[in-house]
Design an enzyme around this catalytic site. Structure first.
Site, PDB file in Angstrom:
ATOM      1  N   ASP A 112      -5.214   4.936  -5.362  1.00 13.37           N
ATOM      2  CA  ASP A 112      -6.160   5.445  -4.547  1.00 13.37           C
ATOM      3  C   ASP A 112      -5.665   5.318  -3.634  1.00 13.37           C
ATOM      4  OD1 ASP A 112      -6.461   2.691  -4.537  1.00 13.37           O
ATOM      5  OD2 ASP A 112      -8.456   2.788  -3.928  1.00 13.37           O
ATOM      6  N   GLU A 113      -3.866   5.040  -3.232  1.00 17.24           N
ATOM      7  CA  GLU A 113      -3.155   5.051  -2.104  1.00 17.24           C
ATOM      8  C   GLU A 113      -2.096   5.100  -2.375  1.00 17.24           C
ATOM      9  OE1 GLU A 113      -3.143   1.598  -0.120  1.00 17.24           O
ATOM     10  OE2 GLU A 113      -3.571   0.286  -1.603  1.00 17.24           O
ATOM     11  N   ASP A 135      -5.316   6.710   1.938  1.00 20.40           N
ATOM     12  CA  ASP A 135      -6.195   5.520   1.261  1.00 20.40           C
ATOM     13  C   ASP A 135      -7.949   6.611   1.036  1.00 20.40           C
ATOM     14  OD1 ASP A 135      -6.723   3.343   0.064  1.00 20.40           O
ATOM     15  OD2 ASP A 135      -7.167   2.582   1.949  1.00 20.40           O
TER      16      ASP A 135
END
Length: 361
Positions: A106-107, A12
């Protein structure tokens, strides 16, 4: 013989959008910033850690964010840049495993059981991945390492920012018992509130309830809650999983009859959903409004558009149009919700990202 435990990493990025802005503009470093519009009806897409101290978070109305943090700096989003950086990060992941399931820009989940790089442990693999991300993008990431996806995602929050945490098979179930249920993936604010009303505030409380009790109160989700309370999650990392919808709902403190109040509630849910759409850069063509009346009768109203609902204004307008079809209400309304779906190639402007529904298993 049972197969060996999987080795799952949840990576993350730390305050991704805001961190990219601070990386590219040194004058913003160390300052509270919000990525989004400062307009009266704007919504925060992301906040720096300096802003989070004041309670500024994604999906928060910009007016509220500015009130909480008077020195907040609003920065317009640059989604083309975020997507470019995300592609860099995804390329790094692929050097360690082909089993990568992105959740948003983003993860992602990574299954590193096969150990392509010959590293001794999943812990070492996570450290190597985070070091590569920092070296190649100038950004930090946090990681959770465990034997299943549920625990890996929980673990990635444990040492944020720029850290990592592992939950081993011998500690998984006991660790879950110590955590508040509000932290559990698949337990949103509405469900957490209901659990609290039933005396369930921690993983230990959840584990103490029988499957029959959970089914009586939570229906189809009961089996999931029963499993995660024991640290169990058998879902594989699926590179081909496509998100089907994103939604948000709220239960009012009292039954509402006033169309203005009801519409305001729907608009707030539309803003919450838009916060995810903006972050993931994924836009659907179908808007759905859900209404639950005081007697628990539930109805939905949907409309599918020929092109993507790719702006906040469009989602607000669609939600407003749909809720007005049931106003004024025939009886009190206790809950409203908004969902966006049909993330498909037909939606002009849609980014075909593999996504996981963060609202449930």
């Amino acid at each position: 013989m049972e197969p060996p435990p999987r080795k799952i990493i949840h990576v993350d990025m730390d305050a991704f959008f805001a961190s990219v802005e601070q990386r590219d503009d040194p004058s913003l470093r160390g300052k509270p910033i919000a990525v989004g519009s400062s307009a009266a009806r704007g919504v925060v897409a992301a906040a720096s850690y300096e802003a989070r101290v004041f309670g500024v978070r994604s999906a928060l109305p910009s007016v509220t964010a500015a009130r909480r943090c008077p020195d907040l700096i609003f920065v317009p989003p640059r989604f083309d840049v975020y997507k470019q950086v995300s592609r860099q990060i995804q390329a790094i992941f692929q050097d360690y495993t082909p089993l990568v399931q992105p959740l948003s820009l983003d993860e992602a989940y990574l299954d590193v059981t096969a150990n392509l790089q010959g590293l001794p442990t999943a812990w070492a693999t996570a450290k190597a991945i985070r070091a590569r991300i920092l070296a190649e993008t100038g950004l930090t990431a946090s990681a959770g390492i465990s034997y299943n996806k549920f625990l890996a995602k929980l673990a990635s929050d444990q040492r944020k920012p720029n850290g990592q945490f592992a939950v081993t098979p011998d500690m998984g179930a006991s660790w879950v018992e110590t955590l508040p249920v509000a932290r559990f993936h698949g337990v949103g604010p509405v469900t957490a509130k209901k659990m609290h009303s039933l005396g369930i505030t921690t993983g230990a409380d959840l584990r103490a309830k029988s499957l029959e009790f959970l089914r009586a109160h939570f229906g189809n989700a009961a089996d999931w809650y029963h499993a995660i309370a024991r640290g169990e999650d058998h879902r594989p990392v699926d590179p081909d999983r496509i998100r089907k919808s994103s939604g948000s709902e709220t239960t009012f403190n009292r039954d509402l009859f006033d169309p203005v109040e009801i519409e305001a509630g729907v608009q707030q849910m539309a803003d919450d959903v838009w916060g995810w759409c903006a972050k993931a850069q994924a836009y659907g063509r179908t808007a759905t409004v859900k209404v639950k009346y005081a007697d628990f009768q539930q109805i939905t109203r949907s409309r599918t558009y020929p092109t993507a609902i790719d702006t906040e204004a469009k989602l607000r307008a669609a939600s407003r149009e749909l809720i007005r079809t049931v106003l004024p209400p025939i009886k009190g309304i206790r809950l409203v919700g908004v969902t966006v779906s049909t993330f498909d190639p037909l939606a002009e402007g849609t980014v075909a990202l593999p996504l996981f529904d963060a609202d449930g298993p």
